[in-house]
Each structure stands twice: as structure tokens, then as C-alpha cells.
Design a protein around this motif. Sequence first.
Motif, PDB file in Angstrom:
ATOM      1  N   LEU C 113       0.829  -1.200   0.000  1.00  0.00           N
ATOM      2  CA  LEU C 113       0.000   0.000   0.000  1.00  0.00           C
ATOM      3  C   LEU C 113       0.865   1.253   0.000  1.00  0.00           C
ATOM      4  CD1 LEU C 113      -2.855  -1.067   2.451  1.00  0.00           C
ATOM      5  CD2 LEU C 113      -2.923  -0.893  -0.041  1.00  0.00           C
ATOM      6  N   LEU C 114       2.032   1.184   0.707  1.00  0.00           N
ATOM      7  CA  LEU C 114       2.901   2.350   0.805  1.00  0.00           C
ATOM      8  C   LEU C 114       3.721   2.571  -0.459  1.00  0.00           C
ATOM      9  CD1 LEU C 114       4.629   2.542   4.310  1.00  0.00           C
ATOM     10  CD2 LEU C 114       3.723   4.454   2.990  1.00  0.00           C
ATOM     11  N   TRP C 115       4.412   1.513  -0.913  1.00  0.00           N
ATOM     12  CA  TRP C 115       5.410   1.648  -1.966  1.00  0.00           C
ATOM     13  C   TRP C 115       4.976   1.066  -3.303  1.00  0.00           C
ATOM     14  CZ3 TRP C 115       8.969   4.957  -0.752  1.00  0.00           C
ATOM     15  CH2 TRP C 115       9.336   5.109   0.595  1.00  0.00           C
ATOM     16  N   GLY C 116       3.873   0.335  -3.312  1.00  0.00           N
ATOM     17  CA  GLY C 116       3.429  -0.324  -4.542  1.00  0.00           C
ATOM     18  C   GLY C 116       3.418   0.588  -5.757  1.00  0.00           C
ATOM     19  N   PRO C 117       2.881   1.807  -5.611  1.00  0.00           N
ATOM     20  CA  PRO C 117       2.769   2.658  -6.795  1.00  0.00           C
ATOM     21  C   PRO C 117       4.084   3.304  -7.213  1.00  0.00           C
ATOM     22  CG  PRO C 117       1.167   3.244  -5.061  1.00  0.00           C
ATOM     23  CD  PRO C 117       2.194   2.378  -4.444  1.00  0.00           C
ATOM     24  N   VAL C 118       5.163   3.153  -6.435  1.00  0.00           N
ATOM     25  CA  VAL C 118       6.398   3.890  -6.734  1.00  0.00           C
ATOM     26  C   VAL C 118       7.196   3.223  -7.842  1.00  0.00           C
ATOM     27  CG1 VAL C 118       8.572   4.754  -5.823  1.00  0.00           C
ATOM     28  CG2 VAL C 118       6.533   4.723  -4.375  1.00  0.00           C
ATOM     29  N   GLY C 119       7.231   3.813  -9.008  1.00  0.00           N
ATOM     30  CA  GLY C 119       8.065   3.431 -10.143  1.00  0.00           C
ATOM     31  C   GLY C 119       8.194   1.935 -10.358  1.00  0.00           C
ATOM     32  N   PHE C 121       9.872  -0.084  -8.431  1.00  0.00           N
ATOM     33  CA  PHE C 121      10.258  -0.716  -7.167  1.00  0.00           C
ATOM     34  C   PHE C 121       9.463  -2.002  -6.941  1.00  0.00           C
ATOM     35  CE2 PHE C 121      10.426  -0.122  -2.299  1.00  0.00           C
ATOM     36  CZ  PHE C 121      11.573  -0.888  -2.227  1.00  0.00           C
ATOM     37  N   ARG C 122       8.158  -1.930  -7.243  1.00  0.00           N
ATOM     38  CA  ARG C 122       7.264  -3.056  -6.989  1.00  0.00           C
ATOM     39  C   ARG C 122       7.745  -4.333  -7.689  1.00  0.00           C
ATOM     40  NH1 ARG C 122       5.031  -6.724  -5.662  1.00  0.00           N
ATOM     41  NH2 ARG C 122       2.842  -7.274  -5.466  1.00  0.00           N
ATOM     42  N   THR C 123       8.346  -4.181  -8.877  1.00  0.00           N
ATOM     43  CA  THR C 123       8.728  -5.358  -9.650  1.00  0.00           C
ATOM     44  C   THR C 123      10.204  -5.716  -9.465  1.00  0.00           C
ATOM     45  OG1 THR C 123       9.047  -3.886 -11.523  1.00  0.00           O
ATOM     46  CG2 THR C 123       6.971  -5.113 -11.432  1.00  0.00           C
ATOM     47  N   HIS C 124      10.921  -4.955  -8.666  1.00  0.00           N
ATOM     48  CA  HIS C 124      12.351  -5.200  -8.466  1.00  0.00           C
ATOM     49  C   HIS C 124      12.555  -6.160  -7.293  1.00  0.00           C
ATOM     50  CE1 HIS C 124      16.634  -4.091  -7.686  1.00  0.00           C
ATOM     51  NE2 HIS C 124      16.623  -4.106  -9.015  1.00  0.00           N
ATOM     52  N   LEU C 129      13.408  -7.905  -0.776  1.00  0.00           N
ATOM     53  CA  LEU C 129      14.473  -7.764   0.219  1.00  0.00           C
ATOM     54  C   LEU C 129      14.007  -6.903   1.394  1.00  0.00           C
ATOM     55  CD1 LEU C 129      17.394  -8.147   1.150  1.00  0.00           C
ATOM     56  CD2 LEU C 129      18.002  -6.144  -0.197  1.00  0.00           C
ATOM     57  N   VAL C 130      13.327  -5.797   1.094  1.00  0.00           N
ATOM     58  CA  VAL C 130      12.853  -4.913   2.162  1.00  0.00           C
ATOM     59  C   VAL C 130      11.955  -5.691   3.127  1.00  0.00           C
ATOM     60  CG1 VAL C 130      11.410  -2.904   2.683  1.00  0.00           C
ATOM     61  CG2 VAL C 130      13.053  -2.799   0.813  1.00  0.00           C
ATOM     62  N   GLY C 131      11.062  -6.499   2.576  1.00  0.00           N
ATOM     63  CA  GLY C 131      10.182  -7.315   3.421  1.00  0.00           C
ATOM     64  C   GLY C 131      10.983  -8.254   4.316  1.00  0.00           C
ATOM     65  N   HIS C 132      12.007  -8.890   3.727  1.00  0.00           N
ATOM     66  CA  HIS C 132      12.822  -9.836   4.498  1.00  0.00           C
ATOM     67  C   HIS C 132      13.594  -9.124   5.601  1.00  0.00           C
ATOM     68  CE1 HIS C 132      12.927 -13.595   1.732  1.00  0.00           C
ATOM     69  NE2 HIS C 132      11.758 -13.007   1.725  1.00  0.00           N
ATOM     70  N   VAL C 133      14.141  -7.941   5.285  1.00  0.00           N
ATOM     71  CA  VAL C 133      14.914  -7.213   6.295  1.00  0.00           C
ATOM     72  C   VAL C 133      13.993  -6.821   7.452  1.00  0.00           C
ATOM     73  CG1 VAL C 133      16.196  -5.094   6.772  1.00  0.00           C
ATOM     74  CG2 VAL C 133      16.664  -6.396   4.694  1.00  0.00           C
ATOM     75  N   LEU C 203       3.185 -12.331  -1.254  1.00  0.00           N
ATOM     76  CA  LEU C 203       2.509 -11.121  -1.722  1.00  0.00           C
ATOM     77  C   LEU C 203       3.476 -10.152  -2.383  1.00  0.00           C
ATOM     78  CD1 LEU C 203      -0.025 -10.405   1.144  1.00  0.00           C
ATOM     79  CD2 LEU C 203      -0.475 -11.269  -1.145  1.00  0.00           C
ATOM     80  N   LEU C 204       4.713 -10.111  -1.885  1.00  0.00           N
ATOM     81  CA  LEU C 204       5.672  -9.121  -2.378  1.00  0.00           C
ATOM     82  C   LEU C 204       6.263  -9.519  -3.725  1.00  0.00           C
ATOM     83  CD1 LEU C 204       7.664  -8.113   0.822  1.00  0.00           C
ATOM     84  CD2 LEU C 204       5.715  -6.973  -0.233  1.00  0.00           C
ATOM     85  N   SER C 205       6.362 -10.820  -3.974  1.00  0.00           N
ATOM     86  CA  SER C 205       7.061 -11.254  -5.176  1.00  0.00           C
ATOM     87  C   SER C 205       6.151 -11.150  -6.399  1.00  0.00           C
ATOM     88  CB  SER C 205       7.550 -12.684  -5.002  1.00  0.00           C
ATOM     89  OG  SER C 205       6.444 -13.545  -4.903  1.00  0.00           O
TER      90      SER C 205
END
Lengths: 241, 318, 255
Positions: C113-119, C121-124, C129-133, C203-205
Motif C-alpha cells: 500500500l505504501l510503496w506499490g505505486p512507486v516506479g 520498485f514493486r517489480t524489483h 528484500l525490504v520485506g525480508h529485512v 505477496l511481495l514477489s
Amino acid sequence: MAAGWEGQGAAGYVAALTEPRYLAALRDTVLLSAGVAFVSVALAAVVGSFLARRRFPGRRVLVALLTLPLAFPGVVVGFMVILLAGRQGVIGGLTEALVGERVVFAYSLAGLCLGYLYFSLPRCIATVMAAAEGLDPALEEAARTLGAGPWRVARDVILPGLAPALVASGAIVFATCMGALGTAFTLAADIRVLPMVIYTEFTVATNFSVAAALSVLLGLVTWAALALARMFGGGSVAAQA
Amino acid sequence: MSIHAALLGCARTFPDGTVGLHPTTLDFPPGSVTALLGPSGCGKTTTLRLLAGLAAPDRGGRVTFDGRDVTALPVERRGIGMVFQGYALFPNRDVAGNIGYGLEVRGVARAERERRVAEMLRLTRLEGLGARRIDQLSGGQRQRVALARALAPSPGLLLLDEPFGALDARLREALRTELAALLAELSVTAVFVTHDQAEAMALGSRIVVMEAGRVAQEGTPEQVYARPASRFVGGFLGTLNHLGGDRFCRPEALRPDPQGPIDAVVRAVFFEGGRRRVLLRAPGAGADIAIELAGPAPLPGTGMRLAVEEAAVLRLPG
Amino acid sequence: MRLLSAGITTLVAAFLIVPVLLSALAGVTANWFLGVSGGLTTRWLWRVWDLYAHTIGLSVWIAACCLACTLLLGVPAAYALARAEGRWPRLAEEVLTLPLAVPGLATALGLILLWGPVGGFRTHWSFVLVGHVLFTLPFMLRATLAAMKGADLVTLEEAARACGASFRQRFLGIVLPNARRGILAGSLMVLALSLGEFNTTLLLSTPFTMTLPVGLADSYASMRLEIGSAFTLLFLVLLVPPMVALQAVADRVAR
């Protein structure tokens, strides 16, 4: 825009707390997790103290094998349940040979229970073993010199000594089961546990606000269970989480 | 109530093959208080655990209580009482719960149990502490609870493993006197393990000195002190002066005497309250010689002649 | 009672070990329905390698990056918490003790919801990694913090100061060596958790940033049983021995 989001969010919480199917999913998940936690802890109490207190050849290998599943993701555990109790599973084959009827329960609540037990037991056993090794053997000897037989020793000395570890590992199993998605995902079960509901609300129904509200609800219930366990002498809940 | 316990040819080999105790026969008459004395690893704790049934003797060894063979009887059915090193009090029970545990296990009715616990609390001077948690007790109180717990079911044999080991010196002496009085009053057969010779001599009606898994000597404190069977026993029970050859004596057998045969030089003087201990160097003696003096302190470096009481000289071959 | 415990232990051991053997076996049978009598084959293993090798590579890469991030963030943070006194650091510790209470799903939803729309990033892969960290950082922090507190760092550092050591010398020469046990344990935990993480990652992948567990789930859902088994076998062979070896190394260092 912002107002719309807020309105949606509130509606999500209302739906999460009032719609019977969400409440039923919450109830089922809590019951399932609590049941699995209870059975894992009971079995681990026996197995953990047995492994910690007895010495026999091959013990180290057995302990290593028993803790191996700690590294398995939930999806793998789900797949193992399918191999055991699925349509082409071993239990089905055995029962067909024995009584002429295939017993298949991998895709039901029982299958999910089996999977959750599978990934909960190794952690509980490891925790109980560590606690049992830390027990002062003189306490058991003292009880025996006072006339206590093996059952009394287990009830009066070993169980109270293990209690903090049992409470702690029970709470952690409960929390893990509450949030587990992988096993249910693999079994594609017709049981609606809360994480599966959240996943389908999010991906299939694209119902973001309900999904978000439900995951907050899930977090609250889990947090409450862990806090409760910490209050009741499970001070080491954090250490093993 | 007190029983006659005996070990008959009991040896103990540990799983790794080391021998903890060579075949040993020991008798513990009814009402006797026996001290098992020796350095760590000498087999004294093993002996106590064999009596308790916490360890089994190697094949051939037998343990008897009043002539009855109890070798195969598990510890919980031997009817003994034991005070553990470090006490092993149950942390999940309060003081009364600890003391009453043995009665509870035996199925003694509640009223009788409470009466007996109150009696034990009084006997061990713990009145009013029955509801205390274990971690609220001082070291001395814990020791008394451990003793009360072991005595509550009126055992025929009381075993104590380093009963004062965890206490400071002053408390040790006070509790030692208390225990001696209690044992005399109850006339229970008691066996205790200690590495402190003063404790063994003060409490024991008999001392068994052990060395390297064997009994080195047994007898009354007076016998063992005055007539040690070996240099080891003599040295373990007190100061042993080496006069040269196989001749030894206790400090009190030596006195200053201007005509004495031993020509020595004062090395150091230690003030010990009522008297002084003086260390002297003498030609021919293997090590420093210790004597006890009541008079004024001699200066280190001054010469002193000593006479020895011949009757008290011990001949101990190496 | 002893017999009863031995019996229960045997049953539990069988329950935990038999499925591992089964899935290993199923991965090399030509046809699971026919069993071993249908013949053994490595065909499925090669097929899995073609289909899913990239998920293994990505998982190992993300786990390594995740370890690097948690070390860089977690160790200094643990040091700060170990030295800090007062109410807020204690409160921060309390919060850190309950990472399990935040379901992986909630983390994932929040991130999307926060970062999904940003450039892009969603598909990178860095999105995963952010989720795992986020998921593993508390574990690293806590393991390190526990070791630092156990080592009585305050006194050790005072001693080092008295010997004239600078901050850099103290941190590298005293703090890190004495916390190495906890840092190592935390590192192992981070690696294992990252390699096995599913709840957040699902969900993130995206199909292009699929990790090993998500790939496993994909094979179970869409491929025949033998392929799923072969993939599981591959997972067991590739990941379990290194984990066991790392654990053994950790035990030795800890001693």
C-alpha cells in the motif's frame, strides 16, 4: 482522496468485526492454533524430557534429525502432508490395502492440523530439551529420597520445572500457527483460516481495507496471546520467538 | 526408629570405566553418627549415594538395612532421609510444602501432616516461616528447611551430603552445634559427607577417612586423630610434623625445652586468639615444624630448642 | 513410564522423519503412483532445474543481501541499546521482543500500500528484500543484544578505556569479539528465516522475483506431484547440508 481512504478503512474494520464469515475464520484459526499448541507442547514435554534425560546410542543423530524440520518453509510442510495423507498419499495406500478404503484427509482441517504439528514439534522439542537439561538433577533425587515414584517425580518436580518453557513454546506455536499461510496455501484447503482469508481478500477480491483490518485483528490476537504467556511466568517467550 | 545399615563389598565403576569406589565393607550401627571424610574425588559421596540407592553398586556388592537386602530397592522405597549439597529445595513449593512433601507422597492425612510440619518447624527453629517462598530464605534457613524436610517422615537413616558446604564459617559452627543436639535427641542413624576435618570430629561419633576410592581408616575421632594409620590420614586430620625418617608428631607433642634435642630456628608466628602457632625450621626435618605456644611471641630468626614427648611420636612408613 | 516415553518419542520421530524420506523418494520415482517398482529416474530433477533454478539463485542472493543489511543495521543498533539507559531503550527492547505478533501478511500489505505505486520498485527484487529485512531485523538485534548484555560490555569497555583504547579500537577489539556468539547465532537465524520466508514473500514477489519457497508453492500448485517432490528433494539437498554445516561451525566458534 484521503477522506475516501479513511472511509474505506473504517468500513473494512466494521466488516471484519461484523461479518459472520470473518468471525468464523477468526474463531477457527484461534481454535486450531490453540489445539495445535496444546498437543505440540504435551508431546514435546514427553519427547524433550526423554531425550534430555536418557543416553542411548544414536541419540545425537536423532536429535539432529528431529530439529531438521525447523528449516522447512510452511509450503514444504504442506506438501509433506499431501504425500502422507493426500489422494496419492501413504496413509491412503496403507488403509486401502488394510480395509479396502482410501483414507484421505490432507485437504481438511485434520490435514492442516497435521502440518501445523509438523512444523511446531521440532521447535517445542528443542525448547523443552534445553529446559530439561537445565533442571537440577538433585531436585529429582530429593523427591525420590522422600518417597516419590517416577510418576510423582514427573508431576511434582519435572513438570513444574519445565512449566516456563512449556508456556513459552506453547505461546510461540500459537503465534506461528495464527500467522502461517504456507501450509494452508499448499493444501489449497477448503478450511478458511484467517491468513488464507486475508490473502484471498487481497488478491482475488482486491478488498484492501478488509484485508488490512483483518491483519490488524490477527496481529492483536497474537500479541495478546504472547503478552498473556509472558505474564504467566513464560518470561522466556521472547528469547525463543 | 533408627536402623542398622551396612555396605557389603560394594564397589562402583562409572560408565566411562573409572573406579569411583573399590570394594568396600562398612557398618553403620543404629544411632551412630558417621562422618565420611576425605578430599574431593575420594569416593565419599559415592558411598553416600550407594546407601541412599541413588547409585547401584557393581555386581556382587550388597546394601543391607537391619540385615534385609535392599540393594535392588529403589531409593523412593528405602525410607531414608537425605539432605543434599545445595539443599535441592523445590522452588515451586513454600517452606511447609517442602517439609510436608515426604508425608504427602506417603498419603498421610492433611491434619496429621500439618501437625507434623508444625513440629518440624519448631524443632528446626523455623516457626512462622511455613508460608515463605524458598527464594525468600537465607542460607542458614534453607539448610534448616532441607533438614526438616528430610526428617519429617521419621526416616530410619539420615544421609547428609556436605550439609554445611554452602555456608560461611560462623554459620557453619552455629548450625553444627544445632545439628549435633538434634541428632542426639532423635537418635537417628546418620551418615554425613564432609571434607572439613573439624566438622567431622565435632559431629561424628565415628570417622571414616577415605582416599582414592578406598577406606583409609575408620574409628572414633580420638583414635583417628591420635593414631592415624598413614601419613595421608594424619595429614588430613590436622597438622603433622615430620621429625625425620618415619617419625611424625602432632604440634601438641612438642614443647620448647633448652635441653631439648631439636635445634630449630623460628620462621614465622601466627596469632590465633588464645594461643600462637609458631613455624620453625629444623635440620633433618622434611618441612617446617609447627608448635603451639601460649606465652609471649618469639621473634622470627631466633633459635629455639624443642623436646618431643616420645609416647606421642607416630611411626608412619611412607 | 520409561517405556511409554520411549514409545511416544519413537512415534514422534517417525512422524517427523518419514515425510522427509517420502518426499526425497517421490522426487526420483518415474511415477509416484506406481511407487519404486515403476523405476527410478533423475528426469524430474533436471526438469525442476530448468524451470526453477532462477528461484534458488534469487533466494540465496536475497538471503545474503538480507544478512548484510541486518548486520549493518542490527549490530550498531544493538550496541546502542546495550549501552543506553532509561525508559525509552527498555521500551524499544520490549517492542523488539514480539516480532511474531506482526503477521508477515500485514507487513506485506503495508509495504504494497505504501510503496506499490512507486516506479519500478514493486517489480524489483529489492522490494522482496525490504520485506525480508523488516521480518528478520528483530531476530538479529535480539541475538546480538543478548550476547552484548551477557558479556557485561560496560565493564569491559571501561577496562579498555582505562588501558587507553579509542572508540574504534574498543568497538573492533572488545565489543565485536565479545558479542561474536550472538552475532553469529543471529546471522544463522537471518539466513534460515530469509531462505524459508513465505508469508510476506508470496505477496511481495512477482513472477519475475519468485523466491525458492514461492517457487516450491508454484510447483506444488501447478506441476505434477513428482516435480514438486523433485523440487523438495533439491531444496533438502541444497539447503539443509549448508545449514547443518553452518550450525556446526557456529557451535565451534561459540565454544
